[in-house]
Enzyme design. Structure first.
Site: not given
Length: 409
Positions: A18, A98, A127, A179
């Protein structure tokens, strides 16, 4: 802010598919802005190799690689373990990382006087919420760019097509295009054959598992370990004093070698859909288990039960990106209070994916063998139970008497 006025963008950069594609896409679609890549090191190890060269080759002006491992462990992992917080069984590996990554991203964007922050989260995932809520906490008003919510690319296969057409170097191919999210706490796998819940994970396929082995391939003899805690914090492993980070890394090795910490989960995402993922959390699974084991003898009943209730709320807050909120801080204050006497030692055996209790000790233990024994004792008068049961059962007896009286009318 109009696209043509955005001159500098700070990008959350991992070097994966990504974010590798996003750099040239931003150059093409945002009037060739300066791209400053920021990689948060939360223990993804070899994934950081060659990161600067890849970032610069695809168009970034520079790369920050920020070591956030201590903050990750001390500020998020340990408080979450102490809370006993799990989301539908998931040990929150991605969600835990995160807050510290996004906070540092926002701090760098402010220091660099950037016009916008960009991330590579999809519009289907959790996310995007986690990153953006943390950014709002530390850079309120900053424009946020989420290409997956803008561009015409519809799949990871199309991303690979775009990367190949723009000479973007990738470390994956179409056959291994799971992923993944990796840090010192866990590794997640999503996509490909896992999108069908009817497919068994390929645990024994070479290269699928990265942090350990399938339970079937684990040793035929159990591995023993002892963990020591002080106020709910791990402080020693097998008699050696270590930092919490060192203990987690060592437990990863021990747990991984014995097939510990595999979770195949269909979970309820924040955005409303169900998704299927396979998680590897070998050290984390051991740490949660050991901590809960010690709490069984050091917490009183009311505290233990209330803490279990609130752990669901704690997990929801972390999973839903609400780490930097007053409620989470208040829950953490409660958890810290509950940990004051969670000090002691736990012995465990690891065997083919199983964690087996082998003994627990604490100077703060509320367990009394003298009171609990089935043998003769001098401290518990069993006759006292008569009055206790009569009073405890008084509401039941009263309702029954009223029902019986009215049934005769």
């Amino acid at each position: 802010m109009a696209k043509e006025n955005i001159k500098k963008i700070v990008l959350a950069y991992s070097g994966g598919l990504d974010t590798s594609v996003i750099i040239p896409w931003l150059k093409e679609n945002y009037n060739d802005p300066e791209i400053i890549a920021v990689a948060g090191n939360v223990g993804q190890a070899d994934e950081l190799e060659g990161l600067e060269a890849r970032a610069l080759k695809t168009g970034a002006s520079k790369l920050y690689v920020e070591d956030l491992t201590e903050e990750f462990v001390e500020e998020v992992i340990i408080p979450t373990v102490q809370a006993g917080a799990k989301y539908e069984g998931y040990l929150l590996g991605t969600a835990m990382a995160r807050p510290v990554i996004a906070r540092r991203l926002a701090e760098i964007a402010v220091a660099e006087k950037a016009d916008a922050i960009c991330h590579g989260c999809t519009g289907k995932g959790n996310d995007q919420v986690r990153f953006e809520l943390a950014i709002k906490a530390f850079a309120p008003g900053m424009k946020i760019i989420a290409p997956w919510r803008e561009w015409d690319i519809k799949s990871r296969e199309e991303e690979i097509d775009y990367a190949e057409s723009h000479n973007v170097p990738l470390k994956i191919n179409r056959e291994t295009n799971y992923s993944k999210d990796k840090n010192l706490w866990h590794l997640s796998h999503e996509g490909l054959d896992l999108e069908d819940p009817g497919n068994e994970p390929l645990y024994q396929k070479k290269g699928f598992l990265e942090m350990g082995v399938s339970p079937q391939d684990a040793p035929d003899t159990p591995a023993e370990l002892t963990l020591e805690f002080e106020k709910g914090r791990p402080v020693a492993l097998n008699g050696e004093k270590k930092s919490a980070k060192e203990i987690i890394l060592e437990l990863n090795k021990l747990g991984g070698a014995n097939g510990i910490g595999l979770l195949d989960l269909v979970e309820n995402r924040l955005v409303g859909m169900k998704s299927r993922g396979v998680y590897e959390t070998p050290g984390g699974a051991i740490l949660y288990f050991a901590h809960e084991y010690l709490e069984t003898i050091t917490l009183d009943k009311m505290t233990q039960h209330k803490k279990a209730e609130l752990s669901v709320s704690f997990a929801d807050l972390l999973y839903n990106g609400q780490w930097y909120t007053p409620l989470r801080e208040a829950l953490s204050a409660f958890v810290t209070k509950t940990q004051e006497r969670v000090t002691g030692k736990v012995k465990l055996k690891l065997y083919k994916g199983n964690i087996i209790k082998a003994g627990v000790w604490s100077d703060w233990s509320l367990y009394s063998e003298e009171i609990a024994t089935f043998g003769e004792d001098a401290v518990y008068d069993q006759k006292d139970a008569n009055g206790f049961i009569n009073l405890w059962g008084l509401p039941v007896s009263t309702v029954a008497a009223v029902n019986r009286k009215n049934s005769k009318k």
